[in-house]
Structure formats: C-alpha cells, structure tokens
Design a protein around this motif. Structure first.
Motif, PDB file in Angstrom:
ATOM      1  N   LEU A  40      -9.077  -0.275   7.663  1.00 47.60           N
ATOM      2  CA  LEU A  40      -7.683   0.074   7.360  1.00 47.60           C
ATOM      3  C   LEU A  40      -7.360  -0.125   5.887  1.00 47.60           C
ATOM      4  O   LEU A  40      -6.597   0.640   5.310  1.00 47.60           O
ATOM      5  N   LYS A  41      -7.903  -1.178   5.265  1.00 47.85           N
ATOM      6  CA  LYS A  41      -7.713  -1.408   3.829  1.00 47.85           C
ATOM      7  C   LYS A  41      -6.235  -1.537   3.449  1.00 47.85           C
ATOM      8  O   LYS A  41      -5.726  -0.843   2.583  1.00 47.85           O
ATOM      9  N   PHE A  42      -5.537  -2.443   4.145  1.00 50.18           N
ATOM     10  CA  PHE A  42      -4.127  -2.655   3.824  1.00 50.18           C
ATOM     11  C   PHE A  42      -3.956  -3.236   2.425  1.00 50.18           C
ATOM     12  O   PHE A  42      -2.952  -2.968   1.761  1.00 50.18           O
ATOM     13  N   GLY A  43      -4.915  -4.043   1.985  1.00 49.50           N
ATOM     14  CA  GLY A  43      -4.802  -4.614   0.645  1.00 49.50           C
ATOM     15  C   GLY A  43      -4.761  -3.549  -0.422  1.00 49.50           C
ATOM     16  O   GLY A  43      -3.981  -3.632  -1.370  1.00 49.50           O
ATOM     17  N   GLY A  52      -1.394  -2.954  -2.536  1.00 49.83           N
ATOM     18  CA  GLY A  52      -1.514  -3.573  -3.847  1.00 49.83           C
ATOM     19  C   GLY A  52      -1.924  -2.690  -4.977  1.00 49.83           C
ATOM     20  O   GLY A  52      -1.694  -3.016  -6.135  1.00 49.83           O
ATOM     21  N   CYS A  53      -2.505  -1.498  -4.668  1.00 50.72           N
ATOM     22  CA  CYS A  53      -3.020  -0.669  -5.761  1.00 50.72           C
ATOM     23  C   CYS A  53      -1.929   0.031  -6.525  1.00 50.72           C
ATOM     24  O   CYS A  53      -2.166   0.528  -7.607  1.00 50.72           O
ATOM     25  N   GLY A  54      -0.739   0.125  -5.990  1.00 53.72           N
ATOM     26  CA  GLY A  54       0.343   0.758  -6.725  1.00 53.72           C
ATOM     27  C   GLY A  54       0.971  -0.151  -7.756  1.00 53.72           C
ATOM     28  O   GLY A  54       1.794   0.275  -8.560  1.00 53.72           O
ATOM     29  N   GLU A  55       0.586  -1.422  -7.756  1.00 57.39           N
ATOM     30  CA  GLU A  55       1.166  -2.370  -8.687  1.00 57.39           C
ATOM     31  C   GLU A  55       0.438  -2.322 -10.022  1.00 57.39           C
ATOM     32  O   GLU A  55      -0.774  -2.175 -10.082  1.00 57.39           O
ATOM     33  N   GLN A  56       1.174  -2.454 -11.077  1.00 57.17           N
ATOM     34  CA  GLN A  56       0.595  -2.501 -12.407  1.00 57.17           C
ATOM     35  C   GLN A  56       0.241  -3.950 -12.744  1.00 57.17           C
ATOM     36  O   GLN A  56       0.981  -4.879 -12.429  1.00 57.17           O
ATOM     37  N   PRO A  57      -0.923  -4.190 -13.373  1.00 60.81           N
ATOM     38  CA  PRO A  57      -1.293  -5.566 -13.726  1.00 60.81           C
ATOM     39  C   PRO A  57      -0.336  -6.151 -14.754  1.00 60.81           C
ATOM     40  O   PRO A  57       0.125  -5.460 -15.659  1.00 60.81           O
ATOM     41  N   SER A  61     -13.865   0.283  -3.232  1.00 67.05           N
ATOM     42  CA  SER A  61     -14.016  -0.335  -1.925  1.00 67.05           C
ATOM     43  C   SER A  61     -13.109   0.273  -0.874  1.00 67.05           C
ATOM     44  O   SER A  61     -12.960  -0.278   0.200  1.00 67.05           O
ATOM     45  N   CYS A  62     -12.494   1.413  -1.171  1.00 68.95           N
ATOM     46  CA  CYS A  62     -11.494   1.956  -0.255  1.00 68.95           C
ATOM     47  C   CYS A  62     -12.098   2.808   0.831  1.00 68.95           C
ATOM     48  O   CYS A  62     -11.474   3.039   1.847  1.00 68.95           O
ATOM     49  N   ILE A  63     -13.321   3.327   0.648  1.00 72.03           N
ATOM     50  CA  ILE A  63     -13.924   4.236   1.603  1.00 72.03           C
ATOM     51  C   ILE A  63     -15.004   3.505   2.385  1.00 72.03           C
ATOM     52  O   ILE A  63     -16.079   3.234   1.846  1.00 72.03           O
TER      53      ILE A  63
END
Length: 352
Positions: A337-340, A344-349, A179-181
């Motif tokens: 912009l996709k700030f989420g 958040g994508c650098g975080e590990q679950p 969903s980033c593009i």
C-alpha cells in the motif's frame, strides 16, 4: 506649407527602417548595402493596428493542433465540462429550495458554505497527489510489464533503474519513488492477472474514505457549534433547518471524498470522460429527486439534503464500477500500500 511638407517627410521616414542586405555576385563578396524596408514588413502578421494586437498575435496557430495539443484537448474539455456540471446542478437545486421560503434558503446556504469549507481542507491535496502518483506508477508499471512480456519477470529490479530517471521535486522524492513499486505489481503475467495493481489507487481510496468518515463525524456532532460560529445562534429560525440539512448532508462526506479520490485516479490515467459521465448522471439524479422529495413527499429541506447525498453515492458507485474494471484495487499485501509515500512525499523538506 513648409511645416506640412516637413511633417509628411518625417512620417514617411518613420515608416521605413534601414537594414543591411548582403549581396554576392559572380562568386565574389561585395560590401553590404543598405536598403530601406517599410517597418510594418518586419512584423510577422502585418502592421500593428492597436495595442491589443500583441494578445492576438499568431492566434491562428492555436487552432493548429499537433498530437500533443490534441491529447491535451481530449483531456481538458471533459474535465472543464465536469467542473461546470456541479455549479449548474447547484443553481437548479437552489431554485427548488428557494420555493420553500427565505428562511430555508438562508439556512441551506450557511450549511453548504460550512460543508464546502471543511471539504476543501482535504480535496485539493487528495486529488493532486493522487493524480501525480497514479500517473507516475502507471507509466512505470506499464513499461515494466511490456519489457517483461518475454517471460523475464524475475528481472523486476529494472523498475528501480527506471525510477531513478524520473523528475524529482526534492532530495527526499527520489528515495520515495524508488521504493514505491513493489515486485508484485509487475508480476501480473505469471499470476494470471488481467488487471494491473497500482499502489496509489488503493491508497487513495483508503485515505479518501477515512477522511470522509472523519469529516462526517465532525460535522454531525458539531453542527450546532459550527453554525453558531457562522452566526446562526440558538433561537434563530434558521437553526432548525440548517442543522437538519448539514447533518444529513454530512452523511455524504465519505462519498464526496471517495469520488474525488477516484476522479484523481482517472485523471492520472488521462481519462476525464468517465468522471464527466458519472458527474452528469449524479447531478441529473439530484435534479430529478429534488422536487419529488421536497414537494411530493413534503420533506422540505431534508428532502433536498437526501437528494444530494443519494447523487453523491451514485457518482461514487459509477466511478468505482468503472475503476475495478481497469485496475485491481485489492492489494496483494499490506506492505504494497505504501501509505508512507502517499502521505509524506508531497511534503517539502525543511531547510536547516
């Protein structure tokens, strides 16, 4: 004599290794026969001289650069020079400040340590995440634009299928990338755009600016408190110059983090020459302004801080001018912009 002959025979035996050699004659198979071969002949680069030999084994292969090695070299050398430029400029800066006196150089040293420690909280995540996301999105958008050059721009769903094949670092990463593009990023030809819009570029600039403003506000209003934690108490002769230097130096925090974010963007484009050029120009300006402001204008420690702030904004200006020539930094919509994803994508679950 007998002992000497036995030792010589033992040494000779140790230098040879029995290996089987298959022999075939006249189309018929014969049994393998054993032949003594010197042990050093089995080594790829001749006999081993010392224990350090393993570290220089086949060292000549390092200088045989293929296409990938040449590309890595073009990226690594300017990046290394850019990293070396700041310490060299700091040495010259320290030499000028040292001429003011021992109190001033000690005060500036404490202030720089505080500024760098606060900046490190944001520097590494900002630069690494920006480089990764920009490289990823640039590759996806560039490929989509090339495939849509035949006026089939309505088939932007192909970008989603491309992102499914990207390597992931966690179960939530794939959903984030899909969903980033936004569709606007690949509709450049119909809208008459000459520059690509990459969401992570604008997101990185905004995040870097906000973090820089927060750092500046924090250091300006808590300068005395933070310095007291570092041992510069009230009544110390170091407190006055330390507070002045840290307060003025904090005004350059937005430029520092913004320039670092743009350096991460250029690294995502595999361009490390532009950050090197901007860094060298900014450091040269700092070195030139230091003696003028400190000694000619008699500003002392304040002049050193002003020179550094000016150099940081100069670096940011150069990088920003080069960046707007390559990509469009104005988002087509707020949703793009996709700030989420960026935050958040650098975080590990978390594991349950």
């Amino acid at each position: 004599m007998e002992n000497g002959g036995a030792a010589a025979a033992t040494n000779t035996a140790e230098k040879h290794v029995a290996i089987p050699i298959a022999a075939v004659a006249n189309g018929g198979g014969e049994e393998s026969k054993v032949e003594d071969v010197p042990a050093h002949a089995l080594l790829p680069s001749g006999p081993r001289k010392t224990g350090f030999f393993i570290f220089i084994l086949n060292i000549r292969s390092l200088f045989k650069l293929d296409e990938l090695g040449s590309e890595v070299l073009r990226i690594a050398v300017p990046a290394s020079l850019a990293l070396a430029a700041d310490p060299l400029a700091s040495l010259v800066d320290t030499a000028f400040i040292g001429r003011l006196g021992s109190v001033e150089i000690a005060a500036v040293g404490v202030s720089i340590a505080i500024f760098n420690q606060v900046s490190k909280v944001c520097i590494y995540p900002l630069v690494s995440v920006t480089t990764s996301f920009v490289a990823e999105e640039d590759a996806i958008i560039s490929k989509a634009i090339e495939e849509n050059s035949s006026r089939d721009l309505e088939k932007v769903s192909h970008v989603d299928s491309e992102t499914d094949n990207l390597p992931v670092s966690g179960p939530d990463k794939a959903e984030c990338v899909n969903s980033c593009i936004p569709a606007e990023c690949t509709d450049l030809s119909d809208n008459g755009y000459k520059r690509k819009y990459i969401p992570s570029v604008t997101s990185a600039l905004i995040v870097g600016s906000i973090l820089g403003l927060l750092q500046a506000i924090f250091l300006i209003f808590s300068a005395k408190f933070v310095l007291s934690i570092m041992g510069v108490k009230s009544g110390s002769p170091m407190q006055g110059p330390a507070v002045r230097y840290l307060t003025i130096r904090s005004l350059g925090a937005p430029a520092v983090l913004l320039s670092l974010a743009m350096q991460g963007v250029f690294r995502g484009f595999k361009d490390t020459k532009t950050p090197l050029y901007a860094t060298v120009v900014g450091d040269a300006a700092n070195i030139i302004l230091d003696p003028i402001l400190m000694f000619v204008c008699h500003m002392g420690v304040t002049g050193a801080a002003v020179a550094h702030v000016v150099s940081q904004y100069l670096i940011t200006l150069i990088l920003l001018c080069r960046l707007v020539r390559q990509v469009d930094v104005i988002p087509p919509s707020i949703k793009s912009l996709k700030f989420g994803r960026f935050l958040g994508c650098g975080e590990q679950p978390l594991e349950s």
